[in-house]
Design a protein around this motif. Structure first.
Motif, PDB file in Angstrom:
ATOM      1  N   GLU A 198       5.283 -10.446  -7.829  1.00  0.00           N
ATOM      2  CA  GLU A 198       5.475 -11.083  -6.524  1.00  0.00           C
ATOM      3  C   GLU A 198       4.515 -10.475  -5.495  1.00  0.00           C
ATOM      4  OE1 GLU A 198       9.110 -11.503  -3.329  1.00  0.00           O
ATOM      5  OE2 GLU A 198       9.617 -11.430  -5.463  1.00  0.00           O
ATOM      6  N   LEU A 199       4.371  -9.160  -5.529  1.00  0.00           N
ATOM      7  CA  LEU A 199       3.453  -8.473  -4.612  1.00  0.00           C
ATOM      8  C   LEU A 199       2.017  -8.933  -4.826  1.00  0.00           C
ATOM      9  CD1 LEU A 199       3.418  -6.158  -2.451  1.00  0.00           C
ATOM     10  CD2 LEU A 199       2.801  -4.640  -4.332  1.00  0.00           C
ATOM     11  N   LEU A 200       1.625  -9.075  -6.077  1.00  0.00           N
ATOM     12  CA  LEU A 200       0.270  -9.516  -6.406  1.00  0.00           C
ATOM     13  C   LEU A 200       0.007 -10.921  -5.855  1.00  0.00           C
ATOM     14  CD1 LEU A 200      -2.341  -8.765  -7.842  1.00  0.00           C
ATOM     15  CD2 LEU A 200      -1.356  -9.634  -9.960  1.00  0.00           C
ATOM     16  N   GLU A 201       0.971 -11.812  -6.017  1.00  0.00           N
ATOM     17  CA  GLU A 201       0.829 -13.183  -5.493  1.00  0.00           C
ATOM     18  C   GLU A 201       0.668 -13.168  -3.973  1.00  0.00           C
ATOM     19  OE1 GLU A 201       3.993 -15.795  -6.740  1.00  0.00           O
ATOM     20  OE2 GLU A 201       3.731 -15.207  -8.844  1.00  0.00           O
ATOM     21  N   GLU A 202       1.462 -12.345  -3.302  1.00  0.00           N
ATOM     22  CA  GLU A 202       1.391 -12.285  -1.838  1.00  0.00           C
ATOM     23  C   GLU A 202       0.068 -11.688  -1.374  1.00  0.00           C
ATOM     24  OE1 GLU A 202       6.197 -11.937  -1.387  1.00  0.00           O
ATOM     25  OE2 GLU A 202       4.992 -10.115  -1.476  1.00  0.00           O
ATOM     26  N   MET A 203      -0.432 -10.735  -2.105  1.00  0.00           N
ATOM     27  CA  MET A 203      -1.724 -10.157  -1.755  1.00  0.00           C
ATOM     28  C   MET A 203      -2.835 -11.180  -1.927  1.00  0.00           C
ATOM     29  SD  MET A 203      -1.549  -6.321  -3.200  1.00  0.00           S
ATOM     30  CE  MET A 203      -3.218  -6.077  -2.620  1.00  0.00           C
TER      31      MET A 203
ATOM     32  N   VAL B 279      -4.047  -1.254  -0.924  1.00  0.00           N
ATOM     33  CA  VAL B 279      -3.335  -1.561  -2.171  1.00  0.00           C
ATOM     34  C   VAL B 279      -4.246  -2.341  -3.114  1.00  0.00           C
ATOM     35  CG1 VAL B 279      -1.339  -2.748  -3.171  1.00  0.00           C
ATOM     36  CG2 VAL B 279      -1.085  -1.438  -1.055  1.00  0.00           C
ATOM     37  N   ARG B 280      -5.085  -3.208  -2.582  1.00  0.00           N
ATOM     38  CA  ARG B 280      -6.040  -3.938  -3.437  1.00  0.00           C
ATOM     39  C   ARG B 280      -6.897  -2.981  -4.252  1.00  0.00           C
ATOM     40  NH1 ARG B 280      -6.758  -7.806   0.941  1.00  0.00           N
ATOM     41  NH2 ARG B 280      -5.806  -9.737   0.239  1.00  0.00           N
ATOM     42  N   GLU B 281      -7.294  -1.876  -3.638  1.00  0.00           N
ATOM     43  CA  GLU B 281      -8.113  -0.882  -4.325  1.00  0.00           C
ATOM     44  C   GLU B 281      -7.367  -0.202  -5.465  1.00  0.00           C
ATOM     45  OE1 GLU B 281      -9.809   1.843  -1.514  1.00  0.00           O
ATOM     46  OE2 GLU B 281     -10.681   0.218  -0.337  1.00  0.00           O
ATOM     47  N   MET B 282      -6.048  -0.169  -5.398  1.00  0.00           N
ATOM     48  CA  MET B 282      -5.226   0.466  -6.433  1.00  0.00           C
ATOM     49  C   MET B 282      -4.913  -0.465  -7.603  1.00  0.00           C
ATOM     50  SD  MET B 282      -2.422   2.460  -4.086  1.00  0.00           S
ATOM     51  CE  MET B 282      -1.690   3.318  -5.481  1.00  0.00           C
ATOM     52  N   LEU B 283      -5.142  -1.759  -7.408  1.00  0.00           N
ATOM     53  CA  LEU B 283      -4.715  -2.753  -8.394  1.00  0.00           C
ATOM     54  C   LEU B 283      -5.590  -2.779  -9.626  1.00  0.00           C
ATOM     55  CD1 LEU B 283      -3.927  -5.830  -6.136  1.00  0.00           C
ATOM     56  CD2 LEU B 283      -2.295  -4.363  -7.312  1.00  0.00           C
ATOM     57  N   SER B 284      -4.941  -3.061 -10.754  1.00  0.00           N
ATOM     58  CA  SER B 284      -5.648  -3.419 -11.971  1.00  0.00           C
ATOM     59  C   SER B 284      -5.431  -4.922 -12.163  1.00  0.00           C
ATOM     60  CB  SER B 284      -5.080  -2.636 -13.165  1.00  0.00           C
ATOM     61  OG  SER B 284      -3.775  -3.089 -13.463  1.00  0.00           O
ATOM     62  N   ASP B 285      -5.892  -5.468 -13.261  1.00  0.00           N
ATOM     63  CA  ASP B 285      -5.665  -6.893 -13.521  1.00  0.00           C
ATOM     64  C   ASP B 285      -4.194  -7.227 -13.644  1.00  0.00           C
ATOM     65  OD1 ASP B 285      -8.379  -7.382 -13.487  1.00  0.00           O
ATOM     66  OD2 ASP B 285      -8.611  -7.228 -15.650  1.00  0.00           O
TER      67      ASP B 285
ATOM     68  N   LEU C 107       3.065   6.062 -13.327  1.00  0.00           N
ATOM     69  CA  LEU C 107       2.764   5.022 -12.334  1.00  0.00           C
ATOM     70  C   LEU C 107       2.592   5.678 -10.981  1.00  0.00           C
ATOM     71  CD1 LEU C 107       5.481   2.345 -13.178  1.00  0.00           C
ATOM     72  CD2 LEU C 107       3.073   2.289 -13.823  1.00  0.00           C
ATOM     73  N   ILE C 108       1.615   5.218 -10.220  1.00  0.00           N
ATOM     74  CA  ILE C 108       1.415   5.696  -8.859  1.00  0.00           C
ATOM     75  C   ILE C 108       1.465   4.474  -7.946  1.00  0.00           C
ATOM     76  CG2 ILE C 108      -0.139   6.846  -7.255  1.00  0.00           C
ATOM     77  CD1 ILE C 108      -1.240   8.415  -9.656  1.00  0.00           C
ATOM     78  N   LEU C 109       2.412   4.510  -7.021  1.00  0.00           N
ATOM     79  CA  LEU C 109       2.603   3.400  -6.093  1.00  0.00           C
ATOM     80  C   LEU C 109       2.163   3.817  -4.699  1.00  0.00           C
ATOM     81  CD1 LEU C 109       6.120   2.183  -7.299  1.00  0.00           C
ATOM     82  CD2 LEU C 109       3.869   1.270  -7.909  1.00  0.00           C
ATOM     83  N   PRO C 110       1.727   2.854  -3.894  1.00  0.00           N
ATOM     84  CA  PRO C 110       1.242   3.175  -2.547  1.00  0.00           C
ATOM     85  C   PRO C 110       2.362   3.626  -1.624  1.00  0.00           C
ATOM     86  CG  PRO C 110       1.300   0.809  -2.874  1.00  0.00           C
ATOM     87  CD  PRO C 110       1.643   1.429  -4.194  1.00  0.00           C
ATOM     88  N   ALA C 111       1.970   4.281  -0.557  1.00  0.00           N
ATOM     89  CA  ALA C 111       2.911   4.678   0.491  1.00  0.00           C
ATOM     90  C   ALA C 111       3.463   3.419   1.175  1.00  0.00           C
ATOM     91  CB  ALA C 111       2.205   5.564   1.509  1.00  0.00           C
ATOM     92  N   PRO C 112       4.639   3.511   1.779  1.00  0.00           N
ATOM     93  CA  PRO C 112       5.244   2.349   2.422  1.00  0.00           C
ATOM     94  C   PRO C 112       4.377   1.726   3.515  1.00  0.00           C
ATOM     95  CG  PRO C 112       6.793   4.180   2.353  1.00  0.00           C
ATOM     96  CD  PRO C 112       5.488   4.693   1.842  1.00  0.00           C
ATOM     97  N   ASP C 113       3.536   2.526   4.150  1.00  0.00           N
ATOM     98  CA  ASP C 113       2.719   2.003   5.240  1.00  0.00           C
ATOM     99  C   ASP C 113       1.311   1.598   4.790  1.00  0.00           C
ATOM    100  OD1 ASP C 113       1.789   4.552   4.731  1.00  0.00           O
ATOM    101  OD2 ASP C 113       1.739   5.176   6.827  1.00  0.00           O
ATOM    102  N   ALA C 114       1.084   1.540   3.476  1.00  0.00           N
ATOM    103  CA  ALA C 114      -0.236   1.153   2.950  1.00  0.00           C
ATOM    104  C   ALA C 114      -0.554  -0.290   3.341  1.00  0.00           C
ATOM    105  CB  ALA C 114      -0.258   1.287   1.432  1.00  0.00           C
ATOM    106  N   GLY C 115      -1.820  -0.533   3.647  1.00  0.00           N
ATOM    107  CA  GLY C 115      -2.264  -1.865   4.020  1.00  0.00           C
ATOM    108  C   GLY C 115      -2.712  -2.677   2.819  1.00  0.00           C
ATOM    109  N   LEU C 116      -2.914  -3.961   3.031  1.00  0.00           N
ATOM    110  CA  LEU C 116      -3.361  -4.864   1.957  1.00  0.00           C
ATOM    111  C   LEU C 116      -4.630  -4.359   1.285  1.00  0.00           C
ATOM    112  CD1 LEU C 116      -2.776  -8.422   3.469  1.00  0.00           C
ATOM    113  CD2 LEU C 116      -1.898  -7.613   1.293  1.00  0.00           C
ATOM    114  N   ASP C 117      -5.626  -3.970   2.065  1.00  0.00           N
ATOM    115  CA  ASP C 117      -6.896  -3.528   1.488  1.00  0.00           C
ATOM    116  C   ASP C 117      -6.728  -2.256   0.666  1.00  0.00           C
ATOM    117  OD1 ASP C 117      -8.276  -5.671   2.543  1.00  0.00           O
ATOM    118  OD2 ASP C 117      -8.856  -4.591   4.360  1.00  0.00           O
TER     119      ASP C 117
END
Length: 92
Positions: free
Chosen positions: A27-32, A80-86, A68-78
């Motif tokens: 769901e997060l990926l779709e919203e991004m 989190v995009r850098e943390m994403l894999s396929d 697994l490493i997840l972003p901080a709650p205040d992380a921005g879209l950009d």
């Protein structure tokens, strides 16, 4: 499985919780991808809350390797995009 939330710490979760985490990750990926900032904030919060609720926090002095490493709650879209894999933040 050990999950780290950046800036907060680590939680130990049973592998059985990966299904729920993957659902939120999808769901997060779709919203991004659609640029839905409000949905992204809501779902990131839900993903991090799920880790906190389903997991057992590890002591601060514990330095376990995180699967697994997840972003901080205040992380921005950009950020989190850098943390994403396929597969999103959570492989599988």
């Amino acid at each position: 499985m050990i999950v780290r939330i950046m800036g907060e710490g680590q939680w130990k979760l049973a592998d059985s919780h990966i299904v729920e985490l993957n659902r939120l990750d999808d769901e997060l990926l779709e919203e991004m991808e659609s640029g839905d900032e409000e949905g992204f904030r809501r779902t990131l919060g839900a993903l991090l809350d799920a880790v906190r609720q389903l997991g057992e926090p590890l002591p601060d002095e514990a330095l376990e390797p995180s699967e697994l490493i997840l972003p901080a709650p205040d992380a921005g879209l950009d950020e989190v995009r850098e943390m994403l894999s396929d597969d999103g933040l959570i492989p599988g």
